[in-house]
Design an enzyme around this catalytic site. Structure first.
Site, PDB file in Angstrom:
ATOM      1  N   ARG A 148      -8.002  12.984   6.139  1.00 38.95           N
ATOM      2  CA  ARG A 148      -7.709  11.565   5.914  1.00 38.95           C
ATOM      3  C   ARG A 148      -8.932  10.693   6.199  1.00 38.95           C
ATOM      4  O   ARG A 148      -9.243   9.777   5.423  1.00 38.95           O
ATOM      5  CB  ARG A 148      -6.533  11.136   6.789  1.00 38.95           C
ATOM      6  CG  ARG A 148      -6.151   9.663   6.698  1.00 38.95           C
ATOM      7  CD  ARG A 148      -5.751   9.235   5.310  1.00 38.95           C
ATOM      8  NE  ARG A 148      -5.171   7.884   5.322  1.00 38.95           N
ATOM      9  CZ  ARG A 148      -5.026   7.133   4.250  1.00 38.95           C
ATOM     10  NH1 ARG A 148      -5.407   7.577   3.048  1.00 38.95           N
ATOM     11  NH2 ARG A 148      -4.498   5.931   4.348  1.00 38.95           N
ATOM     12  N   ASP A 175       0.864  -1.180   0.000  1.00 41.97           N
ATOM     13  CA  ASP A 175       0.000   0.000   0.000  1.00 41.97           C
ATOM     14  C   ASP A 175       0.903   1.233   0.000  1.00 41.97           C
ATOM     15  O   ASP A 175       2.011   1.207   0.541  1.00 41.97           O
ATOM     16  CB  ASP A 175      -0.883  -0.028   1.247  1.00 41.97           C
ATOM     17  CG  ASP A 175      -1.666   1.250   1.427  1.00 41.97           C
ATOM     18  OD1 ASP A 175      -2.483   1.571   0.548  1.00 41.97           O
ATOM     19  OD2 ASP A 175      -1.440   1.939   2.437  1.00 41.97           O
ATOM     20  N   TYR A 210      -0.319   4.845   0.632  1.00 43.45           N
ATOM     21  CA  TYR A 210      -0.687   5.884   1.592  1.00 43.45           C
ATOM     22  C   TYR A 210      -0.810   5.314   3.005  1.00 43.45           C
ATOM     23  O   TYR A 210      -1.697   4.527   3.291  1.00 43.45           O
ATOM     24  CB  TYR A 210      -2.004   6.538   1.186  1.00 43.45           C
ATOM     25  CG  TYR A 210      -1.966   7.151  -0.200  1.00 43.45           C
ATOM     26  CD1 TYR A 210      -1.140   8.238  -0.479  1.00 43.45           C
ATOM     27  CD2 TYR A 210      -2.744   6.631  -1.228  1.00 43.45           C
ATOM     28  CE1 TYR A 210      -1.099   8.791  -1.746  1.00 43.45           C
ATOM     29  CE2 TYR A 210      -2.711   7.185  -2.499  1.00 43.45           C
ATOM     30  CZ  TYR A 210      -1.882   8.268  -2.754  1.00 43.45           C
ATOM     31  OH  TYR A 210      -1.845   8.811  -4.023  1.00 43.45           O
ATOM     32  N   SER A 267      -2.551   0.373  -4.668  1.00 41.15           N
ATOM     33  CA  SER A 267      -3.063   1.525  -3.946  1.00 41.15           C
ATOM     34  C   SER A 267      -4.377   2.020  -4.520  1.00 41.15           C
ATOM     35  O   SER A 267      -4.652   1.855  -5.715  1.00 41.15           O
ATOM     36  CB  SER A 267      -2.031   2.656  -3.999  1.00 41.15           C
ATOM     37  OG  SER A 267      -2.556   3.858  -3.469  1.00 41.15           O
ATOM     38  N   ASN A 268      -5.155   2.676  -3.675  1.00 43.27           N
ATOM     39  CA  ASN A 268      -6.372   3.342  -4.124  1.00 43.27           C
ATOM     40  C   ASN A 268      -6.072   4.556  -4.989  1.00 43.27           C
ATOM     41  O   ASN A 268      -6.948   5.030  -5.712  1.00 43.27           O
ATOM     42  CB  ASN A 268      -7.209   3.791  -2.922  1.00 43.27           C
ATOM     43  CG  ASN A 268      -8.105   2.698  -2.385  1.00 43.27           C
ATOM     44  OD1 ASN A 268      -8.370   1.706  -3.061  1.00 43.27           O
ATOM     45  ND2 ASN A 268      -8.579   2.876  -1.165  1.00 43.27           N
TER      46      ASN A 268
END
Length: 224
Positions: A42, A8, A10, A119-120
């Site tokens: 966030r 990932d 972030y 990752s998104n």
């Protein structure tokens, strides 16, 4: 056995709270306000990604991040112009990597593992961040949730990583500092490694982590 390790970005390779520098500089805000803005930004970024996935209303992560910032500014009564908001959003392209990120990637690569990002973030965001953080030369591949048109923890995102690697999902391992992400990948059938920097309890929903460490370097210690 070597694996495809899907890091990932972030909160795992890069510290999302490093946006505080931009918040502090651009808004001339107190430390207390900077902390509130960072936390709300966030939290809403993640919440909006969950909502978009559940509502089958996918939008690029950059748009989700912009909406989350707008909410945070409204929540804490901070008025800004378009230029300032653009500068704050650009901070997501320049997050600080964790100190052990590059060393961990290199150790695992030298041990024969394929080191990738899952990752998104949308492709443009991830490419810019990997370059600015000095990570791009240490990665074999970057996979964005955009390829599945949804967000983690939807199983389709983890499947997309396996498809890009041309390996069974069980031969891929998610490495994440986000417990919800680890729970989702584990539930989808992926091996996992949870980087639990805060010593937090694990999530009550989803699968259990295959491996738990307290820093990125611990992943290399265990798998390299």
């Amino acid at each position: 056995m070597t694996e495809t390790l899907c890091f990932d970005m972030y909160g795992t390779l890069c510290d999302t709270s490093s946006v505080r520098d931009a918040l502090r500089r651009e808004l001339d805000a107190s430390e207390a306000l900077v902390g509130k803005l960072d936390g709300t930004w966030r939290d809403k970024q993640l919440q909006y990604s969950y909502q978009a996935a559940l509502m089958d209303a996918y939008r690029p992560f950059g748009e989700v991040t912009a909406d989350a910032l707008a909410y945070a500014l409204d929540q804490w009564g901070v008025a800004t112009d378009e230029s300032t908001r653009g500068t704050l959003l650009a901070a997501y392209d320049r997050l600080d990597p964790y100190p052990d990120a590059v060393e961990t990637l290199d150790r695992l690569s030298e041990a024969g593992h394929e080191v990738t990002v899952l990752s998104n973030g949308d492709p443009e965001m991830l490419s810019a961040l990997a370059s600015n953080a000095g990570l791009d030369d240490h990665l074999d591949r970057i996979v964005s949730a955009d390829e599945a048109s949804t967000f983690k923890p939807d199983p389709a995102v983890y499947d997309a990583a396996a498809e890009r690697a041309d390996r069974p999902l069980g031969d891929c391992r998610l490495v994440s500092g986000n417990a919800w992400d680890v729970a989702g990948a584990s539930a989808a059938g992926m091996a996992t490694a949870w980087v639990n920097r805060g010593g937090d309890p694990f999530e009550r929903v989803g699968g259990e982590p295959s491996l738990e460490v307290d820093a990125l370097a611990g992943v290399a210690d265990e798998l390299a």
